[in-house]
Each structure stands twice: as structure tokens, then as C-alpha cells.
Design a protein around this motif. Sequence first.
Motif, short mmCIF file in Angstrom:
data_model
loop_
_atom_site.label_atom_id
_atom_site.label_comp_id
_atom_site.label_asym_id
_atom_site.label_seq_id
_atom_site.Cartn_x
_atom_site.Cartn_y
_atom_site.Cartn_z
N VAL A 12 0.93 -1.07 0.02
CA VAL A 12 -0.50 0.45 -0.09
C VAL A 12 0.45 0.77 -0.18
N PHE A 13 2.45 1.14 0.21
CA PHE A 13 3.08 2.36 0.31
C PHE A 13 4.00 2.22 -1.26
N LYS A 15 2.41 3.69 -5.17
CA LYS A 15 1.63 4.54 -5.69
C LYS A 15 0.83 4.09 -6.48
N CYS A 17 0.27 0.80 -6.77
CA CYS A 17 -0.32 -0.69 -6.09
C CYS A 17 -1.69 -0.32 -6.25
N ARG A 20 -3.93 -0.38 -2.44
CA ARG A 20 -3.35 1.67 -2.41
C ARG A 20 -5.61 1.69 -2.29
N GLN A 21 -5.17 1.57 -3.57
CA GLN A 21 -6.63 2.25 -3.66
C GLN A 21 -7.66 1.71 -3.48
#
Length: 123
Positions: A12-13, A15, A17, A20-21
Motif C-alpha cells: 500500500v506504500f 503509489k 499498487c 492502495r486504491q
Amino acid sequence: MTTAKGETTISVFAKDCLSRQVLLDVTGRWGILVLSALYERECRFNVLRRRIEGISEKMLSQTLFTLRRDGLVNRHVEATIPPKVTYSLSPLGTAVAKRAVELVALLETQADEFERAWAAFEE
């Protein structure tokens, strides 16, 4: 995200991935509340709107759309006149919502502590 060796890294770190969304979708202004409400029971649109005070029809519609895209919410349409549409959690949605509900419960039980922290901050 792809490393120099061509391997896919899930973080998730990163950008780009996808996780992460989805994290942003779940923890956004309304996502966690929709998931928590659906964890209690499957609901029709207007029942959800009344359950989640302050959410507009537009925002509820957008949030349900996003959570459906993420695979967390199911939409079931019964072929009646007018059509009856019910929303429920997918198995993945149930797993995510379980954790969301735990977070909500923790936050609710700590309301007094937050109030003290806010007061101390204002001093």
C-alpha cells in the motif's frame, strides 16, 4: 508495482499498487460506514441512506459503485415492478467489514479519551 527484476510487489506504500486504491476506497469518508452498515445486514438503498446520517444520494451511489468495483459489495436486482435492489457484502467484503466494524467499535469506546485530547489540544 514491478521491480527491476520484473517481479510484482504488493504494498500500500507503492503509489501504483491496487491495494492502495482499495484502502483509500474503504477508508474514505463514506466507505467504512457503508461496509459497517452492510455488515449488520443487507440493505436496500434508502435503508442505507437513512442508516448513514449525512450521506447524500449521490455519495451513497458513488460509494456503492466503488465498493462493487472493488469486489466488496454485491448488488442484487429482483425483477419486480419497480425493481427491488438489495446490497450485501461479498465474502471478501465481509472479511474487510469485520475489521472496519472492530475499528468503529474501538473508536466509539474511546470517545471520552478523544474529547479530552481535543480539549487539551485547544488549551
